[in-house]
Design a protein around this motif. Structure first.
Motif, PDB file in Angstrom:
ATOM      1  N   ALA A  62       0.627  -1.156  -0.120  1.00 27.31           N
ATOM      2  CA  ALA A  62       0.038  -0.009   0.049  1.00 27.31           C
ATOM      3  C   ALA A  62       0.701   1.445   0.096  1.00 27.31           C
ATOM      4  N   VAL A  63       0.612   2.184  -0.878  1.00 26.48           N
ATOM      5  CA  VAL A  63       1.236   3.467  -0.674  1.00 26.48           C
ATOM      6  C   VAL A  63       0.239   4.688  -0.283  1.00 26.48           C
ATOM      7  N   TYR A  64       0.598   5.419   0.442  1.00 25.29           N
ATOM      8  CA  TYR A  64      -0.003   6.699   0.987  1.00 25.29           C
ATOM      9  C   TYR A  64       0.788   7.852   0.592  1.00 25.29           C
ATOM     10  N   GLN A  65       0.003   8.859   0.418  1.00 25.88           N
ATOM     11  CA  GLN A  65       0.769  10.412   0.276  1.00 25.88           C
ATOM     12  C   GLN A  65       0.301  11.279   1.451  1.00 25.88           C
ATOM     13  N   VAL A  66       1.107  11.962   2.163  1.00 22.70           N
ATOM     14  CA  VAL A  66       0.810  12.832   3.191  1.00 22.70           C
ATOM     15  C   VAL A  66       1.299  14.137   2.641  1.00 22.70           C
ATOM     16  N   ASP A  67       0.563  15.249   2.627  1.00 27.93           N
ATOM     17  CA  ASP A  67       0.704  16.435   2.137  1.00 27.93           C
ATOM     18  C   ASP A  67       1.247  17.325   2.897  1.00 27.93           C
ATOM     19  N   GLY A  68       1.602  18.515   2.621  1.00 29.98           N
ATOM     20  CA  GLY A  68       2.426  19.467   3.797  1.00 29.98           C
ATOM     21  C   GLY A  68       1.310  19.897   4.760  1.00 29.98           C
ATOM     22  N   GLY A  69      -0.026  19.640   4.519  1.00 31.30           N
ATOM     23  CA  GLY A  69      -1.045  19.952   5.812  1.00 31.30           C
ATOM     24  C   GLY A  69      -1.311  18.954   6.412  1.00 31.30           C
ATOM     25  N   GLY A  70      -0.683  17.602   6.195  1.00 30.96           N
ATOM     26  CA  GLY A  70      -0.948  16.337   7.038  1.00 30.96           C
ATOM     27  C   GLY A  70      -1.795  15.512   6.693  1.00 30.96           C
ATOM     28  N   ASN A  71      -2.576  15.754   5.382  1.00 30.88           N
ATOM     29  CA  ASN A  71      -3.347  15.181   4.974  1.00 30.88           C
ATOM     30  C   ASN A  71      -3.020  13.744   4.360  1.00 30.88           C
ATOM     31  N   LEU A  72      -3.823  12.707   4.837  1.00 36.92           N
ATOM     32  CA  LEU A  72      -3.337  11.157   4.199  1.00 36.92           C
ATOM     33  C   LEU A  72      -4.176  10.676   3.245  1.00 36.92           C
ATOM     34  N   GLN A  73      -3.648  10.334   2.229  1.00 36.58           N
ATOM     35  CA  GLN A  73      -4.404   9.856   0.940  1.00 36.58           C
ATOM     36  C   GLN A  73      -3.932   8.516   0.586  1.00 36.58           C
ATOM     37  N   LEU A  74      -4.388   7.457   0.407  1.00 32.49           N
ATOM     38  CA  LEU A  74      -4.131   6.354  -0.009  1.00 32.49           C
ATOM     39  C   LEU A  74      -4.026   6.406  -1.591  1.00 32.49           C
ATOM     40  N   ARG A  75      -3.087   6.097  -1.999  1.00 34.06           N
ATOM     41  CA  ARG A  75      -2.601   6.430  -3.426  1.00 34.06           C
ATOM     42  C   ARG A  75      -2.877   4.987  -4.370  1.00 34.06           C
TER      43      ARG A  75
END
Length: 111
Positions: A69-82
Motif C-alpha cells: 500500500a502507498v500513502y501520500q501525506v501532503d504538507g498539511g498533514g492530509n493522508l491519502q491512499l494512492r
C-alpha cells in the motif's frame, strides 16, 4: 528544521495509525481487517517513508498477504491512499520490463 520536524511527526502519526488499525479486532467501517494479528499467525508490516515533491510518501508492505500500500501525506498533514497492490502475481513473473540478457535468453544460450 521545521520541515524535518513535520516529516518525523507525520511518520510517527502514520505509523501509530497503521499499528492501531492492525490491532483493532473485528470490522472497521464495515470492512474486514486485512492485517491479521500476531495471534492469528500474521506476518509483520514493513514501512518505508520518503520525501517527494508532493510531500511524504509512506509505503507499507504486509508480508503475510504479500500486499503493498502507498500513502501520500501532503504538507498539511492530509493522508491519502494512492494505491494498493497484491504482489503475489508480480513475484511469480519471470521477467517484465527488464534489460537484456533476459532469463529466457540466458537459458537459450546455455548448452
Amino acid at each position: 528544521m521545521t520541515n524535518r520536524w513535520l516529516t518525523r511527526l507525520v511518520w510517527v502519526a502514520s505509523t501509530a495509525l497503521v499499528l492501531w488499525l492492525a490491532s483493532t479486532p473485528g470490522n472497521l467501517l464495515s470492512q474486514t481487517a486485512i492485517v491479521p494479528s500476531r495471534a492469528e499467525g500474521g506476518g509483520r508490516l514493513q514501512m518505508h517513508s520518503s520525501q517527494t515533491a508532493q510531500g511524504t510518501q509512506l509505503i507499507i508492505l504486509d508480508d503475510s498477504v504479500r500486499s503493498l500500500a502507498v500513502y501520500q501525506v501532503d504538507g498539511g498533514g492530509n493522508l491519502q491512499l494512492r494505491c494498493v497492490r497484491a504482489l503475489s502475481g508480480d513475484l511469480r513473473m519471470e521477467e517484465y520490463n527488464g534489460s537484456p540478457p533476459l532469463p529466457s535468453e540466458i537459458r537459450r544460450a546455455q548448452p
